[in-house]
Design a protein around this motif. Structure first.
Motif, PDB file in Angstrom:
ATOM      1  N   SER A   1       9.202  -0.129 -12.438  1.00 37.86           N
ATOM      2  CA  SER A   1       9.010   1.321 -12.406  1.00 37.86           C
ATOM      3  C   SER A   1       9.358   1.937 -11.058  1.00 37.86           C
ATOM      4  O   SER A   1       9.187   3.136 -10.877  1.00 37.86           O
ATOM      5  CB  SER A   1       7.571   1.662 -12.782  1.00 37.86           C
ATOM      6  OG  SER A   1       6.699   1.104 -11.844  1.00 37.86           O
ATOM      7  N   MET A   2       9.818   1.154 -10.113  1.00 41.25           N
ATOM      8  CA  MET A   2      10.159   1.681  -8.792  1.00 41.25           C
ATOM      9  C   MET A   2      11.625   2.089  -8.734  1.00 41.25           C
ATOM     10  O   MET A   2      12.493   1.400  -9.242  1.00 41.25           O
ATOM     11  CB  MET A   2       9.925   0.627  -7.716  1.00 41.25           C
ATOM     12  CG  MET A   2       8.516   0.306  -7.437  1.00 41.25           C
ATOM     13  SD  MET A   2       8.421  -0.862  -6.084  1.00 41.25           S
ATOM     14  CE  MET A   2       6.707  -1.230  -6.089  1.00 41.25           C
ATOM     15  N   ASN A   3      11.859   3.225  -8.109  1.00 41.21           N
ATOM     16  CA  ASN A   3      13.215   3.623  -7.792  1.00 41.21           C
ATOM     17  C   ASN A   3      13.394   3.373  -6.301  1.00 41.21           C
ATOM     18  O   ASN A   3      13.002   4.200  -5.476  1.00 41.21           O
ATOM     19  CB  ASN A   3      13.426   5.102  -8.138  1.00 41.21           C
ATOM     20  CG  ASN A   3      14.873   5.511  -7.971  1.00 41.21           C
ATOM     21  OD1 ASN A   3      15.715   4.707  -7.591  1.00 41.21           O
ATOM     22  ND2 ASN A   3      15.139   6.772  -8.220  1.00 41.21           N
ATOM     23  N   LEU A   4      13.946   2.240  -5.941  1.00 40.73           N
ATOM     24  CA  LEU A   4      13.978   1.822  -4.540  1.00 40.73           C
ATOM     25  C   LEU A   4      14.958   2.608  -3.706  1.00 40.73           C
ATOM     26  O   LEU A   4      14.922   2.547  -2.487  1.00 40.73           O
ATOM     27  CB  LEU A   4      14.276   0.328  -4.455  1.00 40.73           C
ATOM     28  CG  LEU A   4      13.170  -0.566  -5.024  1.00 40.73           C
ATOM     29  CD1 LEU A   4      13.577  -2.014  -4.920  1.00 40.73           C
ATOM     30  CD2 LEU A   4      11.869  -0.333  -4.295  1.00 40.73           C
TER      31      LEU A   4
ATOM     32  N   VAL B   1       0.833  -1.204   0.000  1.00 42.79           N
ATOM     33  CA  VAL B   1       0.000   0.000   0.000  1.00 42.79           C
ATOM     34  C   VAL B   1       0.865   1.250   0.000  1.00 42.79           C
ATOM     35  O   VAL B   1       0.589   2.216  -0.719  1.00 42.79           O
ATOM     36  CB  VAL B   1      -0.970  -0.022   1.207  1.00 42.79           C
ATOM     37  CG1 VAL B   1      -1.628   1.325   1.422  1.00 42.79           C
ATOM     38  CG2 VAL B   1      -2.011  -1.096   1.019  1.00 42.79           C
ATOM     39  N   LYS B   2       1.931   1.237   0.781  1.00 39.59           N
ATOM     40  CA  LYS B   2       2.825   2.401   0.829  1.00 39.59           C
ATOM     41  C   LYS B   2       3.520   2.614  -0.508  1.00 39.59           C
ATOM     42  O   LYS B   2       3.654   3.744  -0.970  1.00 39.59           O
ATOM     43  CB  LYS B   2       3.859   2.227   1.936  1.00 39.59           C
ATOM     44  CG  LYS B   2       4.733   3.427   2.116  1.00 39.59           C
ATOM     45  CD  LYS B   2       5.693   3.270   3.271  1.00 39.59           C
ATOM     46  CE  LYS B   2       6.555   4.507   3.381  1.00 39.59           C
ATOM     47  NZ  LYS B   2       7.502   4.410   4.477  1.00 39.59           N
ATOM     48  N   SER B   3       3.940   1.536  -1.143  1.00 37.46           N
ATOM     49  CA  SER B   3       4.629   1.685  -2.425  1.00 37.46           C
ATOM     50  C   SER B   3       3.675   2.126  -3.530  1.00 37.46           C
ATOM     51  O   SER B   3       4.049   2.913  -4.395  1.00 37.46           O
ATOM     52  CB  SER B   3       5.346   0.395  -2.815  1.00 37.46           C
ATOM     53  OG  SER B   3       4.412  -0.626  -3.070  1.00 37.46           O
ATOM     54  N   VAL B   4       2.435   1.635  -3.504  1.00 35.38           N
ATOM     55  CA  VAL B   4       1.457   2.077  -4.498  1.00 35.38           C
ATOM     56  C   VAL B   4       1.116   3.545  -4.269  1.00 35.38           C
ATOM     57  O   VAL B   4       0.975   4.314  -5.220  1.00 35.38           O
ATOM     58  CB  VAL B   4       0.196   1.188  -4.456  1.00 35.38           C
ATOM     59  CG1 VAL B   4      -0.944   1.803  -5.239  1.00 35.38           C
ATOM     60  CG2 VAL B   4       0.515  -0.189  -4.990  1.00 35.38           C
ATOM     61  N   LYS B   5       1.037   3.949  -3.017  1.00 30.49           N
ATOM     62  CA  LYS B   5       0.763   5.350  -2.716  1.00 30.49           C
ATOM     63  C   LYS B   5       1.932   6.246  -3.121  1.00 30.49           C
ATOM     64  O   LYS B   5       1.736   7.349  -3.622  1.00 30.49           O
ATOM     65  CB  LYS B   5       0.488   5.496  -1.217  1.00 30.49           C
ATOM     66  CG  LYS B   5       0.081   6.870  -0.784  1.00 30.49           C
ATOM     67  CD  LYS B   5      -0.215   6.883   0.706  1.00 30.49           C
ATOM     68  CE  LYS B   5      -0.578   8.272   1.172  1.00 30.49           C
ATOM     69  NZ  LYS B   5      -0.817   8.300   2.622  1.00 30.49           N
ATOM     70  N   PHE B   6       3.153   5.763  -2.930  1.00 31.18           N
ATOM     71  CA  PHE B   6       4.334   6.577  -3.222  1.00 31.18           C
ATOM     72  C   PHE B   6       4.686   6.564  -4.708  1.00 31.18           C
ATOM     73  O   PHE B   6       4.942   7.607  -5.299  1.00 31.18           O
ATOM     74  CB  PHE B   6       5.521   6.061  -2.392  1.00 31.18           C
ATOM     75  CG  PHE B   6       6.732   6.938  -2.472  1.00 31.18           C
ATOM     76  CD1 PHE B   6       6.760   8.155  -1.819  1.00 31.18           C
ATOM     77  CD2 PHE B   6       7.836   6.533  -3.187  1.00 31.18           C
ATOM     78  CE1 PHE B   6       7.879   8.964  -1.882  1.00 31.18           C
ATOM     79  CE2 PHE B   6       8.956   7.335  -3.263  1.00 31.18           C
ATOM     80  CZ  PHE B   6       8.976   8.542  -2.613  1.00 31.18           C
ATOM     81  N   PHE B   7       4.686   5.374  -5.322  1.00 26.68           N
ATOM     82  CA  PHE B   7       5.101   5.248  -6.718  1.00 26.68           C
ATOM     83  C   PHE B   7       3.932   5.275  -7.703  1.00 26.68           C
ATOM     84  O   PHE B   7       4.130   5.556  -8.877  1.00 26.68           O
ATOM     85  CB  PHE B   7       5.899   3.955  -6.941  1.00 26.68           C
ATOM     86  CG  PHE B   7       7.188   3.922  -6.183  1.00 26.68           C
ATOM     87  CD1 PHE B   7       8.226   4.768  -6.513  1.00 26.68           C
ATOM     88  CD2 PHE B   7       7.352   3.034  -5.135  1.00 26.68           C
ATOM     89  CE1 PHE B   7       9.416   4.729  -5.822  1.00 26.68           C
ATOM     90  CE2 PHE B   7       8.534   2.989  -4.438  1.00 26.68           C
ATOM     91  CZ  PHE B   7       9.569   3.842  -4.779  1.00 26.68           C
ATOM     92  N   GLY B   8       2.747   4.917  -7.277  1.00 26.87           N
ATOM     93  CA  GLY B   8       1.594   4.910  -8.151  1.00 26.87           C
ATOM     94  C   GLY B   8       1.332   3.586  -8.833  1.00 26.87           C
ATOM     95  O   GLY B   8       0.260   3.379  -9.368  1.00 26.87           O
ATOM     96  N   VAL B   9       2.271   2.671  -8.829  1.00 30.05           N
ATOM     97  CA  VAL B   9       2.102   1.355  -9.443  1.00 30.05           C
ATOM     98  C   VAL B   9       2.734   0.312  -8.536  1.00 30.05           C
ATOM     99  O   VAL B   9       3.494   0.636  -7.636  1.00 30.05           O
ATOM    100  CB  VAL B   9       2.754   1.273 -10.844  1.00 30.05           C
ATOM    101  CG1 VAL B   9       2.019   2.140 -11.830  1.00 30.05           C
ATOM    102  CG2 VAL B   9       4.203   1.674 -10.793  1.00 30.05           C
TER     103      VAL B   9
END
Length: 88
Positions: free
Chosen positions: A82-85, A69-77
């Motif tokens: 597509s994530m810059n970790l 949920v946090k990653s979808v909220k932060f990155f959108g996907v």
């Protein structure tokens, strides 16, 4: 039963894209281990260890879903590609 675990293990390492699929595969691996331990503990040992293991399974899934949920909220996907970790 062990072949199912190894199939899920290989499937987990071949999953390069979806974070949700990784969480589902990890949960499936945990359930396979849980059923295997339930079979062993029912015949040989006490079932109290299974309760402890089940608590760890639930906490692992809750932490994984909160990270999703946090990653979808932060990155959108929820894709790994597509994530810059480094920014997470």
């Amino acid at each position: 039963m062990i072949s199912v675990f190894f199939f899920l293990f290989i499937l987990y390492f071949l999953n390069f894209f979806s974070f949700l699929n990784s969480l589902l595969i990890l949960e499936s691996m945990s359930l396979v281990i849980f059923f295997y331990l339930m079979y062993l503990m029912y015949f040989f040992f006490s079932l109290k260890i299974l309760l402890l293991y089940f608590i760890f399974i639930v906490s692992e899934s809750a932490i994984g879903l909160s990270i999703l949920v946090k990653s979808v909220k932060f990155f959108g996907v929820n894709n790994f590609s597509s994530m810059n970790l480094s920014m997470f």
